[in-house]
Design a protein around this motif. Structure first.
Motif, mmCIF file in Angstrom:
data_model
loop_
_atom_site.group_PDB
_atom_site.id
_atom_site.type_symbol
_atom_site.label_atom_id
_atom_site.label_comp_id
_atom_site.label_asym_id
_atom_site.label_seq_id
_atom_site.Cartn_x
_atom_site.Cartn_y
_atom_site.Cartn_z
ATOM 1 N N GLY A 1 0.857 -1.416 0.191
ATOM 2 C CA GLY A 1 0.109 -0.016 -0.260
ATOM 3 C C GLY A 1 0.601 1.166 -0.101
ATOM 4 O O GLY A 1 0.274 2.486 0.284
ATOM 5 N N GLY A 2 2.077 1.159 -0.276
ATOM 6 C CA GLY A 2 3.073 2.340 -0.519
ATOM 7 C C GLY A 2 3.209 2.698 -1.620
ATOM 8 O O GLY A 2 3.015 1.706 -2.513
ATOM 9 N N THR A 3 3.936 3.477 -2.127
ATOM 10 C CA THR A 3 4.227 3.793 -3.554
ATOM 11 C C THR A 3 5.805 4.284 -3.548
ATOM 12 O O THR A 3 6.461 4.902 -2.816
ATOM 13 C CB THR A 3 3.629 5.207 -4.339
ATOM 14 O OG1 THR A 3 3.698 6.264 -3.542
ATOM 15 C CG2 THR A 3 2.078 4.461 -4.178
ATOM 16 N N PRO A 4 6.525 4.306 -4.639
ATOM 17 C CA PRO A 4 7.846 4.435 -4.706
ATOM 18 C C PRO A 4 8.093 5.961 -5.295
ATOM 19 O O PRO A 4 9.176 6.396 -5.318
ATOM 20 C CB PRO A 4 8.584 3.483 -5.742
ATOM 21 C CG PRO A 4 7.334 3.443 -6.573
ATOM 22 C CD PRO A 4 6.128 3.290 -5.782
ATOM 23 N N GLY A 5 7.041 6.572 -5.741
ATOM 24 C CA GLY A 5 7.161 7.970 -6.012
ATOM 25 C C GLY A 5 6.087 8.974 -5.822
ATOM 26 O O GLY A 5 5.611 8.845 -4.477
ATOM 27 N N GLN A 6 5.855 9.936 -6.553
ATOM 28 C CA GLN A 6 5.145 11.085 -6.008
ATOM 29 C C GLN A 6 3.632 10.766 -6.194
ATOM 30 O O GLN A 6 2.649 11.351 -5.306
ATOM 31 C CB GLN A 6 5.553 12.220 -6.937
ATOM 32 C CG GLN A 6 7.060 12.831 -6.850
ATOM 33 C CD GLN A 6 7.359 13.765 -7.736
ATOM 34 O OE1 GLN A 6 6.497 14.179 -8.697
ATOM 35 N NE2 GLN A 6 8.509 14.341 -7.539
#
Length: 368
Positions: free
Chosen positions: A222-227
């Motif tokens: 549920g996380g993202t590596p970017g903006q």
């Protein structure tokens, strides 16, 4: 009664995010990454949450063995490969796939008699400059591996440095793909290029990316590596860290809060004390203004985070009291937003969850 701080792991969200990864990279097989104790969620929960994955990938050889003991029969990939010649025997014994990223690992495989066939993933350094063979060295490394009788399949692999920024001027994904294609020209084998960023950007790179395997990590949690936000990618939080208000203080103008007296009240305000601190894994460096939820209402951190407690502004929250529910991150408050406010990334917050925090399982919306 136990201290009111707990982390709730949402297996339903883990399962859903895996489906999202499949939808983003149709046709590719999925290595669900469960390194670092499944990003702080627990190895056994990672196995159950990603039960429909085609394989599980991690760093730690002991945890790879543990996955077999827990009943996982599908492929397991060691993302950093073997660390010592004595590890080679584990590959055939447990049926592990191993990344090969340096000539020392090639030599370990050449000099050790394997009890059975194994599959390897030959890593190319296309600009990350961390692990892997340079494109001009790649074919020679491939030939040496191909000459080892016990090696069955060789998957061609690289890792993107900036998959969240497709046109990064220093190193774009397209440039890394170009280097990969140059180094892998004429070599047989499946391809494995994309991490979470590559998977999430697959549609934008459909003309450049050709993945037989993808390796999503943070997006599964549920996380993202970017903006772009997790919600923007239609991802669900998989960990909710929740606590309660355990004390109240009524402040007047010029009163200060906490160690170092770093926060000064500008006028009358109600401050709540939350049972959570840096010994629980919450970042000590989180500044004033870092968001959290109290009884479902958004408010912010004031004062310095201490070992076991933090203080929050309750002035505008009607009926706030001892026992009011607090969400530090997760359901209703994206972990990336908290991490961004604290000058870090969601990966670190998940992985930093301390052993003393009680962990339970529950569907999204059922956090303690």
């Amino acid at each position: 009664m136990p201290r009111p701080l707990s982390a709730t792991i949402h297996l339903d969200s883990m399962q859903y995010n895996l489906m999202r990864a499949r939808a983003c990279a149709p046709g590719a097989k999925i290595w669900a990454v469960v390194k670092a104790n499944a990003y702080g969620h627990g190895l056994e929960r990672g196995l159950r949450g990603f039960a429909e994955a085609d394989g599980l990938a991690l760093i730690e050889t002991d945890n790879a063995v543990r996955l077999r003991e827990l009943g996982w029969t599908r492929p397991i990939l060691l993302l950093e490969g073997i660390f010592d010649g004595s590890d080679v025997e584990l590959l055939a014994e447990h049926g592990f796939d191993s990344t090969v990223h340096c000539i020392e690992q090639v030599k370990m495989l050449e000099y050790t008699r394997l009890a059975g066939p194994i599959d390897v993933h030959l890593k190319m350094n296309t600009g990350m400059n961390r692990l892997g063979f340079r494109p001009e060295e790649y074919a020679a490394a491939h030939a040496r591996l191909r000459a080892i009788p016990a090696i069955r399949n060789i998957t061609l692999m690289t890792h993107f440095a900036n998959a969240d920024e497709l046109d990064n001027p220093r190193l774009s994904v397209r440039e890394q793909v170009r280097r990969f294609q140059l180094g892998a020209a004429g070599l047989a084998g499946e391809r494995s290029l994309s991490n979470s960023g590559g998977v999430l950007q697959q549609a934008a790179l459909i003309d450049a990316l050709s993945n037989d395997w993808v390796r999503p990590g943070i997006m599964l949690y549920g996380g993202t590596p970017g903006q772009q936000t997790a919600a923007g990618y239609k991802l669900l939080p998989t960990m909710t860290l929740a606590s309660e208000i355990i004390g109240l203080q009524q402040l007047q103008a010029d009163d200060t809060v906490g160690y170092g007296s770093s926060f000064t009240a500008s006028g009358p305000m109600l401050v709540g004390v939350v049972a959570c601190g840096y010994a629980d894994g919450y970042p000590r460096h989180a500044p004033h203004g870092t968001p959290l939820l109290v009884d479902g209402m958004r408010t912010s951190l004031v004062g310095r985070v201490s070992m076991d407690m933090m203080t929050v502004d309750l002035t505008h929250i009607a009926n706030a009291r001892v026992g009011s529910k607090v969400v530090l991150w997760g359901d209703g408050l994206p972990i990336d937003e908290v991490a961004d406010a604290a000058g870090t990334i969601g990966y670190e917050l998940m992985c930093a969850l301390a052993p003393r925090v009680r962990v339970r399982e529950g569907a999204l919306g059922q956090a303690a």
